[in-house]
Design an enzyme around this catalytic site. Structure first.
Site, PDB file in Angstrom:
ATOM      1  N   GLU A  51       0.878  -0.989   0.138  1.00  0.00           N
ATOM      2  CA  GLU A  51       0.027  -0.031  -0.105  1.00  0.00           C
ATOM      3  C   GLU A  51       0.895   1.388  -0.052  1.00  0.00           C
ATOM      4  OE1 GLU A  51      -2.668  -3.141   1.820  1.00  0.00           O
ATOM      5  OE2 GLU A  51      -0.498  -2.202   2.098  1.00  0.00           O
ATOM      6  N   PHE A 113     -12.036  -6.575  13.887  1.00  0.00           N
ATOM      7  CA  PHE A 113     -10.937  -7.129  13.257  1.00  0.00           C
ATOM      8  C   PHE A 113     -10.399  -6.071  12.221  1.00  0.00           C
ATOM      9  CE2 PHE A 113      -9.586  -9.771   9.363  1.00  0.00           C
ATOM     10  CZ  PHE A 113      -8.129 -10.079   9.817  1.00  0.00           C
ATOM     11  N   GLN A 114      -9.347  -5.575  11.965  1.00  0.00           N
ATOM     12  CA  GLN A 114      -8.728  -4.746  10.815  1.00  0.00           C
ATOM     13  C   GLN A 114      -9.288  -3.430  11.158  1.00  0.00           C
ATOM     14  OE1 GLN A 114      -8.455  -6.764   6.967  1.00  0.00           O
ATOM     15  NE2 GLN A 114      -6.406  -7.416   7.586  1.00  0.00           N
ATOM     16  N   LYS A 163     -17.496  -0.578   5.146  1.00  0.00           N
ATOM     17  CA  LYS A 163     -17.825  -1.590   4.153  1.00  0.00           C
ATOM     18  C   LYS A 163     -19.388  -1.538   3.729  1.00  0.00           C
ATOM     19  CE  LYS A 163     -17.172  -6.628   2.993  1.00  0.00           C
ATOM     20  NZ  LYS A 163     -16.762  -7.855   3.213  1.00  0.00           N
ATOM     21  N   MET A 468      23.958   9.655   3.738  1.00  0.00           N
ATOM     22  CA  MET A 468      23.772  11.163   4.392  1.00  0.00           C
ATOM     23  C   MET A 468      24.084  11.082   6.133  1.00  0.00           C
ATOM     24  SD  MET A 468      23.520  14.204   3.627  1.00  0.00           S
ATOM     25  CE  MET A 468      22.932  14.608   2.136  1.00  0.00           C
TER      26      MET A 468
END
Length: 555
Positions: A51, A113-114, A163, A468
């Site tokens: 993602e 969940f999630q 959802k 760096m």
């Protein structure tokens, strides 16, 4: 017409002329993906490997095209994996709409969940964000998200959709997008006249250009303005390409890794004209020593930037292109000959340069890329030494050709951004310049480039260290190289070939031109692994907190 929430979302994306979405599916967005499947001939979905890669690709697409980038992720970890990319876009004023799924309304706030509160998490790093709790509000919310992402100072907007909202049915009526009007209501004749008086009374003006010039598509207006004022022009990292680097008035980048001529000009000027720039700490360093003899004229679209880091004596709030047009219309050509001669002397005395000692040099690599592409490529970068060498040694002459994470400094950004830029500009050559540390953070996106047959080129400046950070340890921490030597033993060529890309190992200058020529003629992703010395540092450099005229140069 009666449609599900998922179908309404797709129709709203079509209203906004969205042709590409970067994303990764999951349970909370399965209805959206089902709707996308039915409209795959109208909206192309690019399946990234992660993602975060989707968010960086949407960002790169937006920067390279000027359109809104769109990314899509599921709830929970899918949404949180977008956060770094959203923050990157926010810091650099990139128009993006991030769409996330969430658990059904009845499960919100129950540690389901999630489930995460992604609107709460992203509130500080978005222009605005939404959670849609009524399907009747979905269309108006999506339309508003796209408007907010583009109006005024651009930035990312997040839309979180539970959802069950994507499954519910309601009436959809097509609407035309609201036109994005230029911000001009705060530009007054008094402000324009005050600016003209400043310009006419100045004998040593300096124009300081930021990314706002590129956002406003004001390159041509800026060139006309600079030529009328007869002033040297320096730019920030984000301003690269906003003014042609080949123009005689250009002095290069300003600040920590800027040219000595730019930093001296800022220190000695009597008028600093800041255009679409935000006075970052990497530019001004020691506040009280920055442009100490100058009056400051600040032109910016965002009133929040006025007097935030540096006090301005005068300011004009509004669209940069419109402000420059109005100034150009009234401004008589100036003559600042002694000042221009002084700046020319500095440019000749303190040019960018490096010692050639027979080893493969990163500066040589960037110069060769510029030469062989004739300056016509879109260049993305990772973050660190590779980014600074690219900024210093590739002469950017057009806007939207330098794409890099400036404000957030996101390692792992460049490859995803390179993919997004290539998707948005399939006819153009797109090259990502990387360090070995940054490349390995998101090298998995090579699989995305292979899947979609994107002939991008990745040039790794491989010094085997986190360059760096090691440079700071070398200069300021008595050479205590704590955890910056990578020494992982990874065979990057084998890794690249395992993904299906071509890889070339380069250890000498004589090998680079031949390998890069092969890469230019290839029709698959190519990675050039250029082995450079780990002791190679980026110069010039101003120590943090020092006056910017205190420049460390090599040797």
């Amino acid at each position: 017409m009666q449609l599900t929430g998922a179908e309404i979302l797709i129709e709203c994306l079509k209203e906004q002329d969205v042709d590409t979405i970067f994303g990764y599916p999951g349970g909370a967005v399965i209805n959206i993906y089902d709707a996308l499947y039915k409209h795959q001939d109208e909206i192309r979905h690019i399946l990234t490997s992660h993602e975060q890669g989707a968010s960086h690709a949407a960002d790169g697409y937006a920067r390279a095209t000027g359109k809104v980038g769109v990314c899509l992720a599921t709830s929970g970890p899918g949404a949180t994996n977008l956060v770094t990319g959203i923050a990157t876009a926010y810091m650099d004023s990139v128009p993006m709409v991030a769409i996330t799924g969430n658990v059904p309304l009845a499960l919100l706030g129950k540690d389901s969940f999630q489930e995460v509160d992604i609107t709460g998490i992203t509130m500080p790093i978005t222009k605005h964000n939404f959670i849609v709790k009524n399907v009747k509000d979905l269309a108006s919310t999506v339309r508003r998200a796209f408007y907010i992402a583009q109006e005024g100072r651009p930035g990312p907007v997040l839309v979180d959709i539970p959802k069950d909202i994507t499954a519910q049915i309601t009436e959809y009526i097509k609407e035309e997008p609201i036109a994005i009007e230029k911000v001009t209501e705060y530009i007054t004749e008094e402000d324009i006249n005050n600016a003209l008086e400043l310009l006419q009374n100045s004998q040593q003006p300096l124009i300081y250009v930021g990314g706002g010039v590129i956002c406003a598509d004001a390159n041509g207006d800026l060139v006309a303005f600079a030529e009328k004022v007869k002033a040297p022009v320096c730019c920030t990292l984000m301003g690269l390409g906003g003014f042609p680097a080949t123009h005689e008035l250009f002095t290069g980048m300003i600040g920590m890794h800027g040219t000595k001529s730019s930093n001296l000009a800022a220190t000695k000027c009597d008028l600093l004209i800041a255009i679409g720039a935000r006075f970052s700490d990497r530019v001004i360093s020691k506040v009280e020593a920055f442009a100490p003899n100058a009056q400051v004229l600040h032109i910016d679209i965002d009133p929040a930037e006025i007097n935030k880091n540096i006090r301005s004596h005068y300011h004009i709030i509004g669209d940069v292109k419109e402000v420059l047009k109005r100034l150009n219309k009234k401004l008589a050509p100036q003559e600042n000959q002694p000042w221009m001669e002084q700046v020319k002397t500095w440019k000749e005395k303190y040019p960018l340069g490096y010692k050639k000692d027979g080893r493969l040099k990163p500066q040589y690599v960037i110069e060769k890329i510029y030469e062989m592409t004739k300056g016509e490529a879109i260049i993305t970068t990772e973050v660190g030494q590779n980014q600074m060498w690219t900024a210093q040694y590739y002469k950017f002459t057009k806007s939207r050709t330098f794409i890099s994470s400036g404000g957030l400094g996101t390692m792992g950004y460049g490859l995803g951004a390179c993919i997004g830029a290539k998707i948005g500009n399939p006819e153009k050559l797109v090259i990502n310049v990387a360090g070995d540390g940054s490349f390995q953070m998101n090298s998995i996106e090579l699989a995305t480039a292979i899947k979609y047959n994107l002939p991008i080129i990745v040039v790794i400046l491989n010094n085997g260290v986190l360059g760096m950070v090691r440079q700071w340890q070398d200069l300021f921490y008595d050479k205590r190289y704590a955890e910056t030597d990578l020494d992982r033993g990874t065979d990057l060529i084998k890794l690249v070939e395992a993904y299906g890309a071509k890889g070339y190992q380069i250890t000498e200058e004589s090998q680079f031109e031949e390998a890069f020529h092969k890469a230019l003629e290839s029709n698959v992703p190519v990675v050039l692994n250029c082995i450079i010395d780990k002791t190679e540092n980026v110069y010039p450099m101003v120590p943090a907190g020092a006056p910017i005229e205190n420049v460390i140069t090599e040797g």
